[in-house]
Design a protein around this motif. Structure first.
Motif, PDB file in Angstrom:
ATOM      1  N   SER A   7       0.828  -1.218   0.000  1.00  0.00           N
ATOM      2  CA  SER A   7       0.000   0.000   0.000  1.00  0.00           C
ATOM      3  C   SER A   7       0.859   1.264   0.000  1.00  0.00           C
ATOM      4  CB  SER A   7      -0.957   0.008   1.195  1.00  0.00           C
ATOM      5  OG  SER A   7      -1.829  -1.095   1.140  1.00  0.00           O
ATOM      6  N   ILE A   8       1.868   1.285  -0.859  1.00  0.00           N
ATOM      7  CA  ILE A   8       2.716   2.465  -1.015  1.00  0.00           C
ATOM      8  C   ILE A   8       2.798   2.791  -2.503  1.00  0.00           C
ATOM      9  CG2 ILE A   8       4.077   2.047   1.075  1.00  0.00           C
ATOM     10  CD1 ILE A   8       6.241   0.804  -0.623  1.00  0.00           C
ATOM     11  N   PRO A   9       3.099   4.056  -2.855  1.00  0.00           N
ATOM     12  CA  PRO A   9       3.143   4.439  -4.269  1.00  0.00           C
ATOM     13  C   PRO A   9       4.214   3.677  -5.039  1.00  0.00           C
ATOM     14  CG  PRO A   9       3.072   6.386  -2.836  1.00  0.00           C
ATOM     15  CD  PRO A   9       3.315   5.192  -1.948  1.00  0.00           C
ATOM     16  N   LEU A  10       3.957   3.455  -6.310  1.00  0.00           N
ATOM     17  CA  LEU A  10       4.907   2.739  -7.164  1.00  0.00           C
ATOM     18  C   LEU A  10       6.266   3.437  -7.231  1.00  0.00           C
ATOM     19  CD1 LEU A  10       5.521   0.422  -9.091  1.00  0.00           C
ATOM     20  CD2 LEU A  10       4.453   1.734 -10.932  1.00  0.00           C
ATOM     21  N   PRO A  11       6.315   4.783  -7.350  1.00  0.00           N
ATOM     22  CA  PRO A  11       7.632   5.442  -7.374  1.00  0.00           C
ATOM     23  C   PRO A  11       8.442   5.188  -6.097  1.00  0.00           C
ATOM     24  CG  PRO A  11       5.943   6.939  -8.191  1.00  0.00           C
ATOM     25  CD  PRO A  11       5.225   5.744  -7.624  1.00  0.00           C
ATOM     26  N   THR A  12       7.757   5.064  -4.954  1.00  0.00           N
ATOM     27  CA  THR A  12       8.451   4.773  -3.701  1.00  0.00           C
ATOM     28  C   THR A  12       9.080   3.387  -3.743  1.00  0.00           C
ATOM     29  OG1 THR A  12       6.925   6.184  -2.477  1.00  0.00           O
ATOM     30  CG2 THR A  12       8.191   4.596  -1.198  1.00  0.00           C
ATOM     31  N   VAL A  13       8.343   2.418  -4.283  1.00  0.00           N
ATOM     32  CA  VAL A  13       8.866   1.060  -4.421  1.00  0.00           C
ATOM     33  C   VAL A  13      10.106   1.068  -5.311  1.00  0.00           C
ATOM     34  CG1 VAL A  13       8.396  -1.252  -5.304  1.00  0.00           C
ATOM     35  CG2 VAL A  13       6.619  -0.013  -4.068  1.00  0.00           C
ATOM     36  N   SER A  14      10.008   1.724  -6.459  1.00  0.00           N
ATOM     37  CA  SER A  14      11.126   1.772  -7.400  1.00  0.00           C
ATOM     38  C   SER A  14      12.335   2.457  -6.771  1.00  0.00           C
ATOM     39  CB  SER A  14      10.691   2.520  -8.661  1.00  0.00           C
ATOM     40  OG  SER A  14      11.742   2.554  -9.603  1.00  0.00           O
ATOM     41  N   ARG A  15      12.107   3.548  -6.028  1.00  0.00           N
ATOM     42  CA  ARG A  15      13.224   4.270  -5.419  1.00  0.00           C
ATOM     43  C   ARG A  15      13.917   3.433  -4.345  1.00  0.00           C
ATOM     44  NH1 ARG A  15      10.577   8.012  -3.350  1.00  0.00           N
ATOM     45  NH2 ARG A  15      10.685   7.393  -1.165  1.00  0.00           N
ATOM     46  N   ARG A  16      13.117   2.710  -3.534  1.00  0.00           N
ATOM     47  CA  ARG A  16      13.717   1.891  -2.474  1.00  0.00           C
ATOM     48  C   ARG A  16      14.601   0.788  -3.045  1.00  0.00           C
ATOM     49  NH1 ARG A  16       8.661   0.912   1.768  1.00  0.00           N
ATOM     50  NH2 ARG A  16       8.581   3.056   2.589  1.00  0.00           N
ATOM     51  N   VAL A  17      14.117   0.128  -4.096  1.00  0.00           N
ATOM     52  CA  VAL A  17      14.907  -0.943  -4.714  1.00  0.00           C
ATOM     53  C   VAL A  17      16.170  -0.366  -5.337  1.00  0.00           C
ATOM     54  CG1 VAL A  17      14.940  -2.700  -6.526  1.00  0.00           C
ATOM     55  CG2 VAL A  17      12.897  -2.419  -5.102  1.00  0.00           C
ATOM     56  N   ALA A  18      16.043   0.779  -6.021  1.00  0.00           N
ATOM     57  CA  ALA A  18      17.203   1.403  -6.653  1.00  0.00           C
ATOM     58  C   ALA A  18      18.217   1.857  -5.608  1.00  0.00           C
ATOM     59  CB  ALA A  18      16.753   2.591  -7.505  1.00  0.00           C
ATOM     60  N   ASP A  19      17.729   2.446  -4.503  1.00  0.00           N
ATOM     61  CA  ASP A  19      18.638   2.890  -3.439  1.00  0.00           C
ATOM     62  C   ASP A  19      19.377   1.713  -2.811  1.00  0.00           C
ATOM     63  OD1 ASP A  19      17.847   5.467  -3.868  1.00  0.00           O
ATOM     64  OD2 ASP A  19      16.545   5.615  -2.110  1.00  0.00           O
ATOM     65  N   LEU A  20      18.667   0.579  -2.664  1.00  0.00           N
ATOM     66  CA  LEU A  20      19.305  -0.604  -2.084  1.00  0.00           C
ATOM     67  C   LEU A  20      20.391  -1.139  -3.017  1.00  0.00           C
ATOM     68  CD1 LEU A  20      19.129  -2.370   0.433  1.00  0.00           C
ATOM     69  CD2 LEU A  20      17.414  -3.763  -0.739  1.00  0.00           C
ATOM     70  N   GLU A  21      20.104  -1.152  -4.315  1.00  0.00           N
ATOM     71  CA  GLU A  21      21.104  -1.602  -5.287  1.00  0.00           C
ATOM     72  C   GLU A  21      22.312  -0.670  -5.286  1.00  0.00           C
ATOM     73  OE1 GLU A  21      18.668  -3.963  -8.762  1.00  0.00           O
ATOM     74  OE2 GLU A  21      18.621  -1.766  -8.811  1.00  0.00           O
ATOM     75  N   ALA A  22      22.066   0.646  -5.154  1.00  0.00           N
ATOM     76  CA  ALA A  22      23.170   1.610  -5.126  1.00  0.00           C
ATOM     77  C   ALA A  22      24.013   1.428  -3.874  1.00  0.00           C
ATOM     78  CB  ALA A  22      22.602   3.031  -5.180  1.00  0.00           C
ATOM     79  N   LEU A  23      23.350   1.173  -2.747  1.00  0.00           N
ATOM     80  CA  LEU A  23      24.079   0.970  -1.501  1.00  0.00           C
ATOM     81  C   LEU A  23      24.985  -0.253  -1.578  1.00  0.00           C
ATOM     82  CD1 LEU A  23      24.460   1.673   1.567  1.00  0.00           C
ATOM     83  CD2 LEU A  23      22.588   0.070   1.997  1.00  0.00           C
ATOM     84  N   LEU A  24      24.451  -1.342  -2.164  1.00  0.00           N
ATOM     85  CA  LEU A  24      25.191  -2.594  -2.226  1.00  0.00           C
ATOM     86  C   LEU A  24      26.167  -2.639  -3.403  1.00  0.00           C
ATOM     87  CD1 LEU A  24      22.242  -5.033  -1.426  1.00  0.00           C
ATOM     88  CD2 LEU A  24      24.008  -4.229   0.146  1.00  0.00           C
ATOM     89  N   GLY A  25      25.963  -1.737  -4.379  1.00  0.00           N
ATOM     90  CA  GLY A  25      26.809  -1.759  -5.563  1.00  0.00           C
ATOM     91  C   GLY A  25      26.609  -2.993  -6.400  1.00  0.00           C
ATOM     92  N   SER A  26      25.361  -3.527  -6.397  1.00  0.00           N
ATOM     93  CA  SER A  26      25.080  -4.765  -7.134  1.00  0.00           C
ATOM     94  C   SER A  26      23.652  -4.726  -7.645  1.00  0.00           C
ATOM     95  CB  SER A  26      25.275  -5.975  -6.219  1.00  0.00           C
ATOM     96  OG  SER A  26      24.954  -7.174  -6.891  1.00  0.00           O
ATOM     97  N   GLN A  27      23.439  -5.252  -8.843  1.00  0.00           N
ATOM     98  CA  GLN A  27      22.077  -5.357  -9.379  1.00  0.00           C
ATOM     99  C   GLN A  27      21.375  -6.528  -8.719  1.00  0.00           C
ATOM    100  OE1 GLN A  27      21.824  -5.818 -13.631  1.00  0.00           O
ATOM    101  NE2 GLN A  27      19.605  -5.541 -13.673  1.00  0.00           N
ATOM    102  N   LEU A  28      20.209  -6.252  -8.135  1.00  0.00           N
ATOM    103  CA  LEU A  28      19.484  -7.267  -7.382  1.00  0.00           C
ATOM    104  C   LEU A  28      18.342  -7.891  -8.175  1.00  0.00           C
ATOM    105  CD1 LEU A  28      19.291  -5.448  -3.928  1.00  0.00           C
ATOM    106  CD2 LEU A  28      20.950  -7.179  -4.673  1.00  0.00           C
ATOM    107  N   VAL A  29      17.751  -7.137  -9.108  1.00  0.00           N
ATOM    108  CA  VAL A  29      16.619  -7.646  -9.883  1.00  0.00           C
ATOM    109  C   VAL A  29      16.784  -7.277 -11.345  1.00  0.00           C
ATOM    110  CG1 VAL A  29      14.964  -7.614  -7.971  1.00  0.00           C
ATOM    111  CG2 VAL A  29      15.267  -5.578  -9.368  1.00  0.00           C
ATOM    112  N   VAL A  30      16.155  -8.091 -12.185  1.00  0.00           N
ATOM    113  CA  VAL A  30      16.112  -7.844 -13.628  1.00  0.00           C
ATOM    114  C   VAL A  30      14.657  -7.678 -14.019  1.00  0.00           C
ATOM    115  CG1 VAL A  30      16.587  -8.776 -15.910  1.00  0.00           C
ATOM    116  CG2 VAL A  30      18.204  -9.168 -14.053  1.00  0.00           C
ATOM    117  N   ARG A  31      14.342  -6.609 -14.721  1.00  0.00           N
ATOM    118  CA  ARG A  31      12.966  -6.345 -15.143  1.00  0.00           C
ATOM    119  C   ARG A  31      12.802  -6.804 -16.589  1.00  0.00           C
ATOM    120  NH1 ARG A  31      15.226  -2.665 -12.133  1.00  0.00           N
ATOM    121  NH2 ARG A  31      14.171  -1.702 -10.345  1.00  0.00           N
TER     122      ARG A  31
END
Length: 309
Positions: free
Chosen positions: A27-51
């Motif tokens: 129950s959160i906006p789609l842009p928030t979901v996308s930003r959280r996943v992108a921020d996590l990938e940036a923090l880890l320096g690794s791609q976590l998902v493939v779209r």
């Protein structure tokens, strides 16, 4: 970035197969979901998902991270439950699942009683004929009918049910009582059909197993509608014993071909094994199991009485 929220969002996206599914689930906006996943990938320096064009899939690194994130989130949830006093008194939410009609007829009434007895516990009851993964769907308790696959789940057997072939007295008087499944293709039958036809009825007698293909005069996609059609004299139905029991007890239906009835199937309450079992779960299991067992025993006695009569 809230690391726990980012983990929770990534897990929801992988489980749901898309960012939009995670958005709906949390129950959160789609842009928030996308930003959280992108921020996590940036923090880890690794791609976590493939779209892909059809689905979101974890990379090899993402799959390993999601598995670890699940463990971390579960440990966090355990710590929160302990801090909230869940291990001192039954309180909190339980997610319970059961088959649709069995759940409506037998599980839901017991849940109503449980909620009255434990005012600090809330229950989400999901009725579905789909067998859901308890871990992935965060389900606390499931009521299952049939043999369980090998798993790490704990199971408590509370009774059994079986397939029953039945018809109204008016239909049997008009068309005669079949004594063998071989006669069914010449009878009017009622088929329970979902998205796909189910017209192969299986039986097991002293001479072995037998499958016959019926030619239904009436097909419908819910079991209660099948029962209603049989009571109305439209033909012979093949349903579960718990579905037909009330109509059998009332004399609206008669069971037939009992000598050809397939083996009974167990009804079990299953849940995950936990080192520390919350009191809400323990209270639910201890409350529901004996009451469900009494209901199933009562169903068995209906058919015993009919055969004796």
């Amino acid at each position: 970035m809230d690391r726990f929220e980012a983990m929770r969002t990534l897990v929801a996206a992988v489980d749901g197969g898309s960012l939009s599914a995670a958005s709906r689930m949390l129950s959160i906006p789609l842009p928030t979901v996308s930003r959280r996943v992108a921020d996590l990938e940036a923090l880890l320096g690794s791609q976590l998902v493939v779209r892909t064009s059809r689905k979101l899939l974890p990379t090899e690194a993402g799959a390993a991270y999601v598995a670890s994130a699940r463990r971390v989130l579960e440990e966090l949830a355990e710590a929160e439950r302990a801090a909230a006093g869940e291990y001192r008194t039954p309180r909190g939410e339980l997610l319970v699942t059961a088959p649709i009609m069995f759940g409506k007829m037998h599980v839901a009434p017991i849940v109503h009683e449980f909620l009255s007895a434990y005012p600090e516990v809330t229950v989400r009851l999901v009725l579905s004929d789909k067998v859901m993964d308890l871990a992935e769907s965060h389900i606390d308790v499931a009521v299952r009918i049939g043999k369980l696959p090998d798993s790490a789940l704990l199971a408590r057997r509370v009774g059994e049910v079986r397939w029953v072939t039945c018809a109204s007295a008016a239909y049997l008087e008009r068309r005669g009582v079949p004594v063998s499944p071989n006669e069914l293709p010449d009878h009017e039958c009622i088929a329970f059909e979902g998205l796909e036809p189910w017209r192969d009825w299986s039986f097991a007698g002293t001479n072995g197993e037998k499958t016959v293909v019926i030619r239904p005069r009436y097909s419908v996609n819910t079991a209660d509608a099948v029962i209603a059609g049989a009571v109305a004299g439209l033909g012979i139905a093949c349903v579960m014993s718990y579905q037909a029991a009330e109509s059998i007890r009332a004399g609206a239906l008669r069971s037939i071909l009992d000598a050809w009835a397939p083996a009974s199937m167990p009804v079990q309450i299953v849940h995950a094994a936990r080192q520390h079992q919350p009191l809400k779960l323990r209270a639910f299991l201890e409350f529901v199991a004996p009451r469900l067992q009494r209901r199933l025993d009562s169903i068995g006695k209906v058919f015993q009485a009919e055969r004796a009569g």
